[in-house]
Design an enzyme around this catalytic site. Sequence first.
Site, PDB file in Angstrom:
ATOM      1  N   ASP A  34       0.829  -1.211   0.000  1.00  0.00           N
ATOM      2  CA  ASP A  34       0.000   0.000   0.000  1.00  0.00           C
ATOM      3  C   ASP A  34       0.861   1.257   0.000  1.00  0.00           C
ATOM      4  OD1 ASP A  34      -2.004  -1.759   0.117  1.00  0.00           O
ATOM      5  OD2 ASP A  34      -2.796  -1.139   2.082  1.00  0.00           O
ATOM      6  N   GLU A  36       3.642   1.879  -1.314  1.00  0.00           N
ATOM      7  CA  GLU A  36       4.182   2.255  -2.619  1.00  0.00           C
ATOM      8  C   GLU A  36       3.098   2.898  -3.476  1.00  0.00           C
ATOM      9  OE1 GLU A  36       6.663  -0.633  -4.316  1.00  0.00           O
ATOM     10  OE2 GLU A  36       6.981   0.488  -6.173  1.00  0.00           O
ATOM     11  N   TYR A  37       1.894   2.322  -3.397  1.00  0.00           N
ATOM     12  CA  TYR A  37       0.763   2.905  -4.123  1.00  0.00           C
ATOM     13  C   TYR A  37       0.539   4.341  -3.654  1.00  0.00           C
ATOM     14  CZ  TYR A  37      -3.948   3.567  -5.948  1.00  0.00           C
ATOM     15  OH  TYR A  37      -5.041   4.060  -6.611  1.00  0.00           O
ATOM     16  N   ASP A  38       0.530   4.512  -2.330  1.00  0.00           N
ATOM     17  CA  ASP A  38       0.289   5.843  -1.772  1.00  0.00           C
ATOM     18  C   ASP A  38       1.355   6.835  -2.219  1.00  0.00           C
ATOM     19  OD1 ASP A  38      -1.959   4.952  -0.575  1.00  0.00           O
ATOM     20  OD2 ASP A  38      -1.024   4.602   1.394  1.00  0.00           O
ATOM     21  N   LEU A  84     -35.898 -10.351 -12.093  1.00  0.00           N
ATOM     22  CA  LEU A  84     -35.810 -11.763 -12.445  1.00  0.00           C
ATOM     23  C   LEU A  84     -36.946 -12.538 -11.805  1.00  0.00           C
ATOM     24  CD1 LEU A  84     -32.010 -12.599 -12.043  1.00  0.00           C
ATOM     25  CD2 LEU A  84     -33.313 -12.230 -14.134  1.00  0.00           C
ATOM     26  N   GLU A 116     -24.213 -17.829 -11.645  1.00  0.00           N
ATOM     27  CA  GLU A 116     -23.398 -17.069 -10.711  1.00  0.00           C
ATOM     28  C   GLU A 116     -24.227 -16.678  -9.505  1.00  0.00           C
ATOM     29  OE1 GLU A 116     -22.651 -12.752 -11.632  1.00  0.00           O
ATOM     30  OE2 GLU A 116     -23.006 -13.485 -13.661  1.00  0.00           O
ATOM     31  N   LYS A 118     -26.111 -14.513  -6.735  1.00  0.00           N
ATOM     32  CA  LYS A 118     -26.834 -13.238  -6.785  1.00  0.00           C
ATOM     33  C   LYS A 118     -26.430 -12.438  -5.558  1.00  0.00           C
ATOM     34  CE  LYS A 118     -31.561 -11.631  -7.593  1.00  0.00           C
ATOM     35  NZ  LYS A 118     -31.516 -10.429  -6.797  1.00  0.00           N
ATOM     36  N   ASP A 120     -26.179  -9.644  -2.761  1.00  0.00           N
ATOM     37  CA  ASP A 120     -27.205  -8.868  -2.086  1.00  0.00           C
ATOM     38  C   ASP A 120     -26.721  -7.428  -1.958  1.00  0.00           C
ATOM     39  OD1 ASP A 120     -29.542  -8.336  -0.875  1.00  0.00           O
ATOM     40  OD2 ASP A 120     -29.087  -9.339   1.015  1.00  0.00           O
ATOM     41  N   ARG A 139     -31.148   1.437 -10.414  1.00  0.00           N
ATOM     42  CA  ARG A 139     -32.142   0.750 -11.211  1.00  0.00           C
ATOM     43  C   ARG A 139     -33.487   1.493 -11.206  1.00  0.00           C
ATOM     44  NH1 ARG A 139     -35.539  -3.950 -12.103  1.00  0.00           N
ATOM     45  NH2 ARG A 139     -36.916  -3.243 -10.478  1.00  0.00           N
ATOM     46  N   TYR A 228     -22.602  -8.106 -14.109  1.00  0.00           N
ATOM     47  CA  TYR A 228     -23.225  -9.368 -14.504  1.00  0.00           C
ATOM     48  C   TYR A 228     -23.947  -9.339 -15.847  1.00  0.00           C
ATOM     49  CZ  TYR A 228     -27.114  -7.192 -11.944  1.00  0.00           C
ATOM     50  OH  TYR A 228     -28.055  -6.325 -11.480  1.00  0.00           O
ATOM     51  N   LYS A 293     -28.807 -18.235 -16.285  1.00  0.00           N
ATOM     52  CA  LYS A 293     -29.223 -17.616 -17.545  1.00  0.00           C
ATOM     53  C   LYS A 293     -28.936 -18.567 -18.699  1.00  0.00           C
ATOM     54  CE  LYS A 293     -28.101 -12.972 -15.977  1.00  0.00           C
ATOM     55  NZ  LYS A 293     -27.039 -11.954 -15.896  1.00  0.00           N
ATOM     56  N   LYS A 317     -33.718 -18.753  -5.224  1.00  0.00           N
ATOM     57  CA  LYS A 317     -33.481 -18.148  -3.920  1.00  0.00           C
ATOM     58  C   LYS A 317     -33.140 -19.215  -2.898  1.00  0.00           C
ATOM     59  CE  LYS A 317     -34.430 -13.896  -5.011  1.00  0.00           C
ATOM     60  NZ  LYS A 317     -34.856 -12.884  -4.087  1.00  0.00           N
ATOM     61  N   CYS A 411     -66.242  -4.166  15.774  1.00  0.00           N
ATOM     62  CA  CYS A 411     -65.076  -3.419  15.324  1.00  0.00           C
ATOM     63  C   CYS A 411     -64.320  -2.852  16.529  1.00  0.00           C
ATOM     64  CB  CYS A 411     -65.523  -2.288  14.408  1.00  0.00           C
ATOM     65  SG  CYS A 411     -64.196  -1.148  14.005  1.00  0.00           S
ATOM     66  N   CYS A 414     -64.883   1.179  16.374  1.00  0.00           N
ATOM     67  CA  CYS A 414     -66.161   1.881  16.523  1.00  0.00           C
ATOM     68  C   CYS A 414     -67.242   1.004  17.139  1.00  0.00           C
ATOM     69  CB  CYS A 414     -66.633   2.408  15.170  1.00  0.00           C
ATOM     70  SG  CYS A 414     -67.084   1.096  14.031  1.00  0.00           S
ATOM     71  N   CYS A 429     -65.732  -4.489   9.197  1.00  0.00           N
ATOM     72  CA  CYS A 429     -66.552  -3.636  10.046  1.00  0.00           C
ATOM     73  C   CYS A 429     -67.605  -2.995   9.156  1.00  0.00           C
ATOM     74  CB  CYS A 429     -65.677  -2.559  10.672  1.00  0.00           C
ATOM     75  SG  CYS A 429     -66.578  -1.119  11.251  1.00  0.00           S
ATOM     76  N   CYS A 435     -67.039   4.715  11.464  1.00  0.00           N
ATOM     77  CA  CYS A 435     -65.842   4.130  12.068  1.00  0.00           C
ATOM     78  C   CYS A 435     -64.644   5.056  11.853  1.00  0.00           C
ATOM     79  CB  CYS A 435     -65.591   2.773  11.397  1.00  0.00           C
ATOM     80  SG  CYS A 435     -64.104   1.970  11.964  1.00  0.00           S
TER      81      CYS A 435
END
Length: 677
Positions: A34, A36-38, A84, A116, A118, A120, A139, A228, A293, A317, A411, A414, A429, A435
């Site tokens: 890191d 070196e990147y910095d 989907l 693949e 899904k 979350d 979306r 995806y 798919k 799912k 009810c 009322c 009711c 009411c």
Amino acid sequence: MEQREAAERAGHLRQQLDQWNYQYYVLDDPTVPDAEYDRGLQELQAIEAQYPELIDPQSPTQRVGAAPLAQFQQVTHQVPMLSLDNAFDARDMQAFNRRLLERLSLPDAQLEFACEPKLDGIAVSLLYRHGVLERGATRGDGTTGEDITQNVRTIRSIPLRLRGSGFPDVLEVRGEIYMPRDGFERMNRQARERGEKPFVNPRNAAAGSLRQLDARITATRPLQMCSYSVGLVEGGRLPDRHSEILRCLAQWGLRINAESAVVTGIDACDAYYQSLAARRAGLPYDIDGIVFKVNALDLQQRLGFVSRAPRWAIARKFPAQEEVTRLLDVEFQVGRTGAITPVARLEPVFVGGVTVSNATLHNADEIARLGVQIGDTVVVRRAGDVIPQVVSVLVERRPAGATAIVFPTRCPDCGSPVEREEGEAVWRCVGGLVCSAQRKAAIKHYASRRAMDVEGLGDKLVDQLVDEGLVTRLSGLYDLTLTQLVALERMGEKSALNLIDALERSKTTTLARFIFALGIREVGETTARNLAQAFGSWEALLAASESDYLAVQDVGPVVADHLVQFFDAPGNLEEVAALRRAGVTWPDIDTANANALPLAGQTWVVTGKLEALSRDEAKALLQGLGAKVAGSVSAKTDCLVAGPGAGSKLVRARALDVTVIDESALLEALAQHGVTV
DNA sequence: CTACCTCGAGCTCA
DNA sequence: CTCGAGGTAG
């Protein structure tokens, strides 16, 4: 350093940093420490500070987040972002496969599937023009989303510029932005240390981070993006298999899921699902299912779409998560139509990523079916976005003090009797507007955005107004005075004036909104619009007979009956009159306008097998444009849509010299009138 | 159904 | 600072 030399050095640094960035964030394979990147980043920043004219918007230094926005802009997805279809078990998957094979007329084929996990997270669209990230969007409803370019630019695994070459001029990449578990834990730990409120789950953390108007905050959040699929593609060609397209995306520097695989046959899909399910807990991110798919794009095209989802894909799912908790109490809520709904108050329990404390018990039958009592230990289920459910009762753990749930005969609000119609599960009711619960619900509905849109009149305020007796009927809203309002709790002069102003503005409306706002049973937004369109004026609607109603789109005997009942009930017409006296007004619709629909006056017939649409869908779309869709061809027919397998109708149409078009021509014709399928 | 962000405004206390 | 409303997302 001279400018020329600086420019060269900056170019070199950018390339180097982009490469390291790619290896770190996209390939998960850091090649330099890191530090070196910095160092490189700081050197580049220094050069850019000295020569601001050298700053490139795609430079790795430009990911810190731009200045806060006032609000997100709306964007339109040229290619809609669909959802989907879901499968919940192996049987659903088999059914999916059968549908595919049948539609493709390949009874024994073993199709190739791209699979693949899904993730979350939040679905997004990234638009690249000539390889440069131009726009990032949520979306939204699939057609219109929000412009979150500033925020997506801060995500390191999203390339600001595509790598390599060969990408189309315009390439819309779709994927999921999510927060990996380790980043989520780290962030929440820091939040707790600072005394801030942690996020409840990685998905909400990702969603919340993307909704920041200040991209500098987003920049500090450990977000990831995984691609995806693609949306809009112009000026270039992509391979003809989904898996190959993903490979291209990876080559161009986008992150794709390391678990993606191609399998053959639906049984292999099951094996893939099982193996990933077994490893689910060990994955570095949350997933809520597996997506399958059809891999071949030509087959995808032949399969087409059903309403809002492609036929060629499905999300299997994982079983919904379940948790055990206690039923503390059951409350009975009275809805707008008087329907009494039992609501379970539960001991809060964390399940499926959220804390569940309420769950509907639907109706008396459901309570009986479960055999549940107050005090019982119950199993609660929640899956992703579905409403929590009380699944079952652990009867053996019933405490001595458990009490039966007594479904009210009057009810709870009322005291009017409750009644149940033959064959229906819900008790209602009968109090109607006597009411106060129904009155409250009616007023809330009237004021809601899709109805009269009275801004600032929310649930709590309506409760107050009704409880204080300030409003007893819809038209009473317009009699509210400043003095009355200011007397309410948490209501200052400013709020009161705003409300009065909002009420005033709501008076100018449309007939469709007004019909919807009345809350006639079974008359939703769409039906209200159809009625307004068909009758044009309140008077015409009122004067119409039941059979006139039946002639309107989507109005069947049930809705027609509710309309008749509404107009026959004594108070309703008087109430409408009072609202109009108060100043509620709308322009009558020129019924000639209805005839101005593009296909008005034409008669169409649909025959044969269609691919992208079912015949019913085609019929509905054509009717939406004003066409009459008939069952048989006659001399009066304007156009016949003939799919493969068309028989006598096609022959007759040719004989009568009726225009015949195929499905693609139909889609084109629909598109011409703004209907995309 | 739950969770999150944003905004305006009222409430509270200094 | 807290609340309610309005909007977004899954």
